[in-house]
Design a protein around this motif. Structure first.
Motif, PDB file in Angstrom:
ATOM      1  N   ASN A  35       0.826  -1.207   0.000  1.00  0.00           N
ATOM      2  CA  ASN A  35       0.000   0.000   0.000  1.00  0.00           C
ATOM      3  C   ASN A  35       0.861   1.257   0.000  1.00  0.00           C
ATOM      4  O   ASN A  35       1.796   1.377   0.783  1.00  0.00           O
ATOM      5  CB  ASN A  35      -0.911   0.001   1.237  1.00  0.00           C
ATOM      6  N   ASN A  36       0.539   2.173  -0.895  1.00  0.00           N
ATOM      7  CA  ASN A  36       1.213   3.470  -0.895  1.00  0.00           C
ATOM      8  C   ASN A  36       0.206   4.617  -1.009  1.00  0.00           C
ATOM      9  O   ASN A  36       0.554   5.731  -1.397  1.00  0.00           O
ATOM     10  CB  ASN A  36       2.290   3.553  -1.981  1.00  0.00           C
ATOM     11  N   SER A  37      -1.033   4.328  -0.656  1.00  0.00           N
ATOM     12  CA  SER A  37      -2.075   5.347  -0.685  1.00  0.00           C
ATOM     13  C   SER A  37      -1.787   6.425   0.348  1.00  0.00           C
ATOM     14  O   SER A  37      -1.364   6.140   1.469  1.00  0.00           O
ATOM     15  CB  SER A  37      -3.442   4.717  -0.400  1.00  0.00           C
ATOM     16  N   LYS A  38      -2.054   7.637  -0.005  1.00  0.00           N
ATOM     17  CA  LYS A  38      -1.879   8.763   0.906  1.00  0.00           C
ATOM     18  C   LYS A  38      -3.183   9.118   1.625  1.00  0.00           C
ATOM     19  O   LYS A  38      -3.226  10.043   2.423  1.00  0.00           O
ATOM     20  CB  LYS A  38      -1.350   9.960   0.137  1.00  0.00           C
ATOM     21  N   GLU A  39      -4.244   8.341   1.370  1.00  0.00           N
ATOM     22  CA  GLU A  39      -5.548   8.640   1.962  1.00  0.00           C
ATOM     23  C   GLU A  39      -5.684   8.199   3.413  1.00  0.00           C
ATOM     24  O   GLU A  39      -6.562   8.657   4.125  1.00  0.00           O
ATOM     25  CB  GLU A  39      -6.660   8.005   1.125  1.00  0.00           C
ATOM     26  N   GLY A  40      -4.870   7.231   3.837  1.00  0.00           N
ATOM     27  CA  GLY A  40      -4.922   6.777   5.219  1.00  0.00           C
ATOM     28  C   GLY A  40      -6.153   5.962   5.564  1.00  0.00           C
ATOM     29  O   GLY A  40      -6.554   5.892   6.721  1.00  0.00           O
ATOM     30  N   ASN A  58      -6.501   2.584   4.821  1.00  0.00           N
ATOM     31  CA  ASN A  58      -6.208   1.160   4.652  1.00  0.00           C
ATOM     32  C   ASN A  58      -6.485   0.320   5.894  1.00  0.00           C
ATOM     33  O   ASN A  58      -6.421  -0.903   5.838  1.00  0.00           O
ATOM     34  CB  ASN A  58      -4.763   0.962   4.203  1.00  0.00           C
ATOM     35  N   THR A  81      -1.637  -3.652   4.713  1.00  0.00           N
ATOM     36  CA  THR A  81      -0.444  -3.095   4.083  1.00  0.00           C
ATOM     37  C   THR A  81      -0.122  -3.675   2.715  1.00  0.00           C
ATOM     38  O   THR A  81       0.618  -3.072   1.951  1.00  0.00           O
ATOM     39  CB  THR A  81       0.778  -3.314   4.989  1.00  0.00           C
TER      40      THR A  81
END
Length: 98
Positions: free
Chosen positions: A44-49, A51, A55
């Motif tokens: 996961n590399n989403s910046k939305e937080g 998740n 991971t």
């Protein structure tokens, strides 16, 4: 085709080497199980937080429902589950037709 999605949350005791072994084994599974069209996985590399502690994501595509049904009791799937079992904190699995 059937898409098989896993969202993985590793536990705090999961060593990086064991996680790597899991993904190496997963990458080789298409050679052992007929009917898997593709496997992708990533961190996961989403910046939305949003998740919720998950991971890693795995996306498997099966050529049809029969191929997925063949995979589920397959010894290669059992190996994957065994490797993953002690590393998991939580997991979500979702399948859908495409």
């Amino acid at each position: 085709m059937i898409r098989h999605i896993l969202l993985i949350q590793f536990n705090e005791l999961a060593a990086a080497s064991n996680i790597s072994l899991f993904f190496e084994t997963l990458d080789s599974i298409t050679e052992r199980v007929e009917g898997i069209a593709s496997i992708e996985w990533g961190v996961n590399n989403s910046k939305e937080g949003a998740n919720k502690g998950f991971t890693h994501c795995v996306t498997m595509t099966f050529i049809n429902e029969a191929a997925r049904d063949h995979y589920l009791p397959h010894e290669a799937h059992d190996e994957i589950k065994k490797l993953l079992g002690s590393l998991l904190s939580d997991m979500i699995i979702i399948d859908y037709s495409i």
